[in-house]
Design an enzyme around this catalytic site. Structure first.
Site: not given
Ligand code: 3PY
Ligand code: MG
Length: 263
Positions: A48, A73, A149, A175
């Protein structure tokens, strides 16, 4: 091979929390400044963040000149990208959306040379930064974190955590909340219970456990909860908050865009 201080702190059972900075700004000078701020690691966010590989490389070089461990990441579990990012000198990979054991195996395999995995030879800057024994020693120094996530990842948690070679997990609470039907950045009991279950399940296996946090208060709570590593928001959010603070203290309350979930 140059040691990975983050991993060594964890293995030595560090008595203090490990602090990770999260970079969305595509800038090597910002990376250098943040790396010297006292953090244990700096993560360049290719998912992101506003940077691509060409901007990431000088950022990793800048982080390498600081005491912080350089992490990346990646944007998805794509082996060719993971291998190239490691070749660029990342000492750890945070892989998003690891929803099942098959994705996790693909992730781990991309990070490790045969016979443990299928990482292709061509260590480039890994060798320059890491040292001449990088190829034989990297398996013990790279931090491989699978992001948990989604609801699917919760359902497959045991199988994901059992994948050999995985160093630990990194929870993406935003997420995770979305996939459970809630908005990010809001404290929801069901999401909190899921986070606690993931934490305890990973801790019981002796795995490294990190989490993205909305801000420093949230990060403090996660440290008390038992997380090894916390990320107190991203760089753009922290920069914006600092300017908002100055604007408010100099001019009173001003209209400004808020932050959400640490961004
Ligand atoms: C999330 O909280 O989904 C993340 O990937 C943090 O960047
Ligand atoms: Mg995320």
């Amino acid at each position: 091979m140059r040691a990975n201080p983050l991993l060594h702190h964890f293995r030595a059972r560090a008595t203090r929390p490990l602090i990770n900075a999260w970079m969305s700004l595509p800038d090597s000078y910002a990376a250098e400044v943040i790396g010297h701020a006292g953090v244990d690691s700096v993560t360049v966010d290719l998912q992101h963040g506003m940077m691509g590989f060409d901007q990431m490389l000088p950022m990793l070089q800048a982080i390498s000149s600081t005491p912080a461990t350089p992490l990346v990441r990646v944007s998805t579990c794509e082996p060719a990208t993971i291998m190239k990012v490691l070749d660029a000198g990342a000492y750890g990979i945070i892989c998003p959306q690891v929803d099942n054991a098959e994705i996790c195996r693909r992730f781990v395999s991309a990070c490790l040379y045969p016979p443990s995995g299928n990482r292709s030879f061509g260590p480039s800057r890994g060798l320059t930064y890491g040292g001449s024994d990088y190829v034989t020693k990297s398996e013990g120094e790279l931090l491989l974190l699978a992001m948990i996530e989604s609801r699917e990842a919760l359902d497959n948690l045991d199988d994901i955590l059992d994948v050999p070679g995985l160093s630990g997990i990194y929870i993406g609470p935003n997420d995770l909340a979305l996939s459970m039907g809630y908005m990010p950045g809001v404290v929801i009991t069901e999401v909190e219970q899921a986070i606690e279950r993931v934490l305890q399940t990973a801790l019981s296996r002796g795995l490294f456990v990190g989490i993205f946090c909305a801000d420093e208060c949230n990060a403090k709570k996660r440290v008390e909860q038992g997380f090894h590593l916390v990320t107190p928001g991203n760089d753009a959010g922290i920069l914006r908050k600092s300017y908002q603070y100055y604007c408010q203290s100099l001019c009173g309350v001003q209209e400004s865009w808020g932050q959400n979930g640490g961004y």
